[in-house]
Design a protein around this motif. Structure first.
Motif, PDB file in Angstrom:
ATOM      1  N   THR A 153       0.804  -1.228   0.000  1.00  0.00           N
ATOM      2  CA  THR A 153       0.000   0.000   0.000  1.00  0.00           C
ATOM      3  C   THR A 153       0.835   1.276   0.000  1.00  0.00           C
ATOM      4  O   THR A 153       0.281   2.370  -0.107  1.00  0.00           O
ATOM      5  CB  THR A 153      -0.919   0.015   1.230  1.00  0.00           C
ATOM      6  OG1 THR A 153      -0.111  -0.144   2.417  1.00  0.00           O
ATOM      7  CG2 THR A 153      -1.948  -1.102   1.160  1.00  0.00           C
ATOM      8  N   ARG A 154       2.169   1.157   0.110  1.00  0.00           N
ATOM      9  CA  ARG A 154       3.010   2.352   0.145  1.00  0.00           C
ATOM     10  C   ARG A 154       2.967   3.090  -1.184  1.00  0.00           C
ATOM     11  O   ARG A 154       2.992   2.487  -2.258  1.00  0.00           O
ATOM     12  CB  ARG A 154       4.453   1.995   0.479  1.00  0.00           C
ATOM     13  CG  ARG A 154       4.743   1.862   1.952  1.00  0.00           C
ATOM     14  CD  ARG A 154       6.218   1.663   2.211  1.00  0.00           C
ATOM     15  NE  ARG A 154       7.020   2.811   1.826  1.00  0.00           N
ATOM     16  CZ  ARG A 154       8.354   2.848   1.913  1.00  0.00           C
ATOM     17  NH1 ARG A 154       9.009   1.778   2.361  1.00  0.00           N
ATOM     18  NH2 ARG A 154       9.013   3.916   1.552  1.00  0.00           N
ATOM     19  N   ARG A 155       2.934   4.426  -1.110  1.00  0.00           N
ATOM     20  CA  ARG A 155       2.976   5.244  -2.309  1.00  0.00           C
ATOM     21  C   ARG A 155       4.389   5.218  -2.890  1.00  0.00           C
ATOM     22  O   ARG A 155       5.381   5.282  -2.156  1.00  0.00           O
ATOM     23  CB  ARG A 155       2.587   6.686  -1.992  1.00  0.00           C
ATOM     24  CG  ARG A 155       1.127   6.849  -1.579  1.00  0.00           C
ATOM     25  CD  ARG A 155       0.211   6.757  -2.798  1.00  0.00           C
ATOM     26  NE  ARG A 155      -1.189   6.974  -2.433  1.00  0.00           N
ATOM     27  CZ  ARG A 155      -2.045   6.016  -2.174  1.00  0.00           C
ATOM     28  NH1 ARG A 155      -1.634   4.748  -2.208  1.00  0.00           N
ATOM     29  NH2 ARG A 155      -3.303   6.288  -1.874  1.00  0.00           N
ATOM     30  N   VAL A 156       4.470   5.143  -4.196  1.00  0.00           N
ATOM     31  CA  VAL A 156       5.761   5.047  -4.867  1.00  0.00           C
ATOM     32  C   VAL A 156       6.617   6.277  -4.601  1.00  0.00           C
ATOM     33  O   VAL A 156       7.848   6.186  -4.505  1.00  0.00           O
ATOM     34  CB  VAL A 156       5.557   4.823  -6.381  1.00  0.00           C
ATOM     35  CG1 VAL A 156       6.820   5.130  -7.167  1.00  0.00           C
ATOM     36  CG2 VAL A 156       5.119   3.387  -6.638  1.00  0.00           C
ATOM     37  N   ARG A 157       5.987   7.451  -4.452  1.00  0.00           N
ATOM     38  CA  ARG A 157       6.766   8.670  -4.212  1.00  0.00           C
ATOM     39  C   ARG A 157       7.559   8.605  -2.911  1.00  0.00           C
ATOM     40  O   ARG A 157       8.520   9.373  -2.727  1.00  0.00           O
ATOM     41  CB  ARG A 157       5.851   9.892  -4.201  1.00  0.00           C
ATOM     42  CG  ARG A 157       4.765   9.881  -3.158  1.00  0.00           C
ATOM     43  CD  ARG A 157       3.956  11.188  -3.170  1.00  0.00           C
ATOM     44  NE  ARG A 157       2.686  11.069  -2.471  1.00  0.00           N
ATOM     45  CZ  ARG A 157       2.546  11.093  -1.177  1.00  0.00           C
ATOM     46  NH1 ARG A 157       3.623  11.230  -0.408  1.00  0.00           N
ATOM     47  NH2 ARG A 157       1.352  10.991  -0.606  1.00  0.00           N
ATOM     48  N   SER A 158       7.180   7.719  -1.994  1.00  0.00           N
ATOM     49  CA  SER A 158       7.885   7.608  -0.720  1.00  0.00           C
ATOM     50  C   SER A 158       9.040   6.613  -0.770  1.00  0.00           C
ATOM     51  O   SER A 158       9.752   6.446   0.218  1.00  0.00           O
ATOM     52  CB  SER A 158       6.916   7.187   0.387  1.00  0.00           C
ATOM     53  OG  SER A 158       6.523   5.820   0.233  1.00  0.00           O
ATOM     54  N   LEU A 159       9.244   5.972  -1.911  1.00  0.00           N
ATOM     55  CA  LEU A 159      10.252   4.920  -2.021  1.00  0.00           C
ATOM     56  C   LEU A 159      11.618   5.486  -2.405  1.00  0.00           C
ATOM     57  O   LEU A 159      11.715   6.490  -3.112  1.00  0.00           O
ATOM     58  CB  LEU A 159       9.836   3.888  -3.063  1.00  0.00           C
ATOM     59  CG  LEU A 159       8.482   3.196  -2.873  1.00  0.00           C
ATOM     60  CD1 LEU A 159       8.240   2.210  -4.007  1.00  0.00           C
ATOM     61  CD2 LEU A 159       8.412   2.486  -1.523  1.00  0.00           C
ATOM     62  N   SER A 160      12.657   4.814  -1.962  1.00  0.00           N
ATOM     63  CA  SER A 160      14.004   5.137  -2.417  1.00  0.00           C
ATOM     64  C   SER A 160      14.175   4.666  -3.859  1.00  0.00           C
ATOM     65  O   SER A 160      13.334   3.922  -4.398  1.00  0.00           O
ATOM     66  CB  SER A 160      15.043   4.449  -1.538  1.00  0.00           C
ATOM     67  OG  SER A 160      14.992   3.037  -1.734  1.00  0.00           O
ATOM     68  N   VAL A 161      15.275   5.082  -4.487  1.00  0.00           N
ATOM     69  CA  VAL A 161      15.553   4.644  -5.855  1.00  0.00           C
ATOM     70  C   VAL A 161      15.647   3.122  -5.922  1.00  0.00           C
ATOM     71  O   VAL A 161      15.118   2.485  -6.838  1.00  0.00           O
ATOM     72  CB  VAL A 161      16.854   5.287  -6.377  1.00  0.00           C
ATOM     73  CG1 VAL A 161      17.237   4.702  -7.739  1.00  0.00           C
ATOM     74  CG2 VAL A 161      16.690   6.800  -6.495  1.00  0.00           C
ATOM     75  N   ALA A 162      16.315   2.523  -4.939  1.00  0.00           N
ATOM     76  CA  ALA A 162      16.460   1.066  -4.938  1.00  0.00           C
ATOM     77  C   ALA A 162      15.101   0.381  -4.800  1.00  0.00           C
ATOM     78  O   ALA A 162      14.839  -0.635  -5.457  1.00  0.00           O
ATOM     79  CB  ALA A 162      17.381   0.630  -3.793  1.00  0.00           C
ATOM     80  N   GLU A 163      14.230   0.926  -3.961  1.00  0.00           N
ATOM     81  CA  GLU A 163      12.906   0.330  -3.789  1.00  0.00           C
ATOM     82  C   GLU A 163      12.071   0.484  -5.056  1.00  0.00           C
ATOM     83  O   GLU A 163      11.304  -0.423  -5.425  1.00  0.00           O
ATOM     84  CB  GLU A 163      12.210   0.977  -2.598  1.00  0.00           C
ATOM     85  CG  GLU A 163      12.821   0.578  -1.251  1.00  0.00           C
ATOM     86  CD  GLU A 163      12.329   1.421  -0.098  1.00  0.00           C
ATOM     87  OE1 GLU A 163      12.407   0.946   1.056  1.00  0.00           O
ATOM     88  OE2 GLU A 163      11.893   2.576  -0.329  1.00  0.00           O
ATOM     89  N   GLN A 164      12.206   1.601  -5.742  1.00  0.00           N
ATOM     90  CA  GLN A 164      11.517   1.753  -7.022  1.00  0.00           C
ATOM     91  C   GLN A 164      12.034   0.739  -8.039  1.00  0.00           C
ATOM     92  O   GLN A 164      11.267   0.196  -8.844  1.00  0.00           O
ATOM     93  CB  GLN A 164      11.701   3.178  -7.548  1.00  0.00           C
ATOM     94  CG  GLN A 164      10.984   4.234  -6.733  1.00  0.00           C
ATOM     95  CD  GLN A 164      11.177   5.626  -7.300  1.00  0.00           C
ATOM     96  OE1 GLN A 164      11.003   5.866  -8.491  1.00  0.00           O
ATOM     97  NE2 GLN A 164      11.552   6.560  -6.441  1.00  0.00           N
TER      98      GLN A 164
END
Length: 504
Positions: free
Chosen positions: A143-154
């Motif tokens: 459910t996490r928003r992509v804008r809150s992710l680090s580059v690695a998580e994206q």
């Protein structure tokens, strides 16, 4: 990795793939065989045809001639979705994610599970959890928003999206370009899990160390043509570089030019600090290259930003050529003879929609307008010295390869005649030929009495190009090492007992 010694039909077979744009052939007669569970490295200088080949396979471009087979069946793609449904997914360097949507919504976009005509969010989130768990990822909530992710998580989300199509073939374009050391290890583990499941990986990278670590086979492209396909075990870095650039490079890192001498201090910091770094004592002399090493978050980029007046020092002293100087803004820094090559050339280094000439003159026009005429006359020779490959100086910067863009960034700053050049990741994401050209410029600057302070995440680069190495930890200088220090010594100072793979 699987043993490919026994003959087996490739999951992907490419024969004679050719593509041209406006009469210019950028890919000619390319052949590939990619087997289940194999990692095939695709290497070459910028402009060699790697991206074109990947985009043809992904359905972004259609080839002029040649064939593509998956599991022995001829396929033709006119859209990336067709390639994905055929089992071939591509993870591009530029992510294709919706920042305001959740991880699950991005992965299943357009394919959401439905119940009675409504998106079944619970099922979608559960499927996402299972997908991530299959890749060994347990810390990401669907459910996490992509804008809150680090580059690695994206990056993980992009790979999970590719896997969600039940892809048997995944192409990856420079997947580690923006990742820190520990994040790179995560990607390696994901690739190993995929190959264990029989997924075939086409892997594009400029980082030769990881090519040799991950890849079973390496295919080399040069000027749009395939020059070799070899087992990785049969090559070394020197041999691979010769295949890529078409000439022998006795060393990645050129020696100082004859006559280079270390002169008087150009830049001195005494107890300098702000909200990001503290207590920094550093002296940078004319004619020397000082490398800055350290972990991600150690304060390396922040140090350069403070010197250049982006986030100016609020305590301590900064001296230029022996005189205490206040540098509160980048404009002041430029007027005092400082230059900053930032780590993100596209976001902060170039005006992508402007011409090469306009970019090269950008700093001079803005800060030293009276020098514009002289700079304009000097730019063609500077671009020639750097071997910038372009149709003309009127070509927009956005259409240049990464290596050529970085050379234009250098020209932009060198046209202003700086006495101190700050470089933040000067060779990130460019090929070995372009790297060597930039190293030669650095040596030339030092020979001319310019002082160079270089931040790099590549330890061989720091060690190979530095006359001295300073190491940062937690916003402070942890110590200094002499030229030729070992990676182990740098890592010990940067991370103490931490694992060497944590170093960026």
């Amino acid at each position: 990795m699987v043993d490919n010694s026994a003959p087996a039909a490739p999951v992907l077979r490419v024969r004679g793939l050719t593509k041209s744009f406006v009469g210019n052939v950028v890919l000619r007669d390319a052949d590939l065989d990619l087997h289940a569970g194999q990692v095939l490295g695709l290497v070459g200088e910028n402009g060699a045809g790697k991206s074109t080949l990947m985009k043809v396979l992904a359905g972004v471009h259609q080839p002029d001639s040649g064939t593509i087979e998956i599991d022995g069946r001829p396929v033709t793609f006119t859209h990336p979705v067709q390639a994905q449904h055929a089992g071939l997914s591509t993870v591009f360097q530029e992510f294709n994610l919706l920042p305001e949507r959740s991880i699950a919504e991005n992965i299943w976009l357009g394919r959401e599970p439905r119940r009675r005509g409504v998106v079944d969010t619970a099922t979608m989130n559960r499927d996402t959890e299972e997908l991530l768990a299959g890749l060994g990822i347990t810390g990401l909530r669907p459910t996490r928003r992509v804008r809150s992710l680090s580059v690695a998580e994206q990056q993980v989300v992009e790979i999970a999206k590719a896997v969600s199509f039940d892809s048997r073939i995944i192409s990856m374009d420079e997947p580690t370009a923006a990742l820190a050391g520990h994040e790179v290890e995560l990607l390696y583990r994901i690739i190993e899990r995929l190959t264990e499941r029989g997924v075939a990986i086409l892997y594009v990278s400029h980082r030769l160390k990881e090519i040799f670590r991950l890849c079973d086979t390496i295919t080399v492209l040069k000027d749009g043509e395939q020059v070799a396909t070899e087992q990785a075990a049969d090559l070394d870095e020197g041999g691979l570089v010769r295949l890529m650039v078409g000439r022998s490079m006795s060393s990645f890192f050129p020696d100082p030019l004859p006559g280079t001498t270390v002169g008087e201090p150009r830049l001195e910091l005494r107890g300098a600090g702000n909200g990001y770094v503290d207590g920094v004592d550093l002296t940078l002399h004319a004619g020397e290259i000082v490398g800055v090493a350290g972990l991600q978050g150690s304060g390396r980029t922040e140090l350069l930003s403070a010197i250049f007046g982006v986030d100016p020092f609020t305590r301590g002293q900064l001296l230029l050529d022996g005189t205490e100087t206040q540098v509160r803004t980048p404009r002041q820094a430029i007027r005092h003879g400082l230059a900053l090559i930032t780590e993100d050339r596209k976001a902060t280094g170039l005006a992508l929609h402007q011409s090469i000439l306009d970019n090269a003159l950008g700093v001079v026009r803005s800060v030293f307008p009276g020098r514009t005429g002289a700079a304009r006359a000097a730019v063609p020779q500077m671009l020639s010295t750097l071997a910038v490959s372009a149709r003309s100086m009127a070509q927009e910067a956005q259409f240049l390869s990464g290596g050529n863009q970085q050379k234009v960034v250098l020209t932009r700053w060198l046209a202003a005649g700086p006495g101190v050049v700050l470089m933040d990741e000067p060779t990130r994401g460019i090929d070995v030929g372009a790297k060597h050209a930039i190293y030669e410029v650095m040596r030339s600057l030092a020979a001319d009495g310019v002082a160079v302070l270089m931040v790099s995440s590549e330890l061989p680069e720091v060690i190979g190009m530095s006359d001295r190495i300073v190491v940062m930890r937690d916003g402070r200088l942890a110590g200094e090492l002499a030229a030729g220090a070992t990676e182990e010594a740098v890592l010990a100072m940067a991370a103490g007992s931490q694992d060497r793979e944590d170093v960026a």
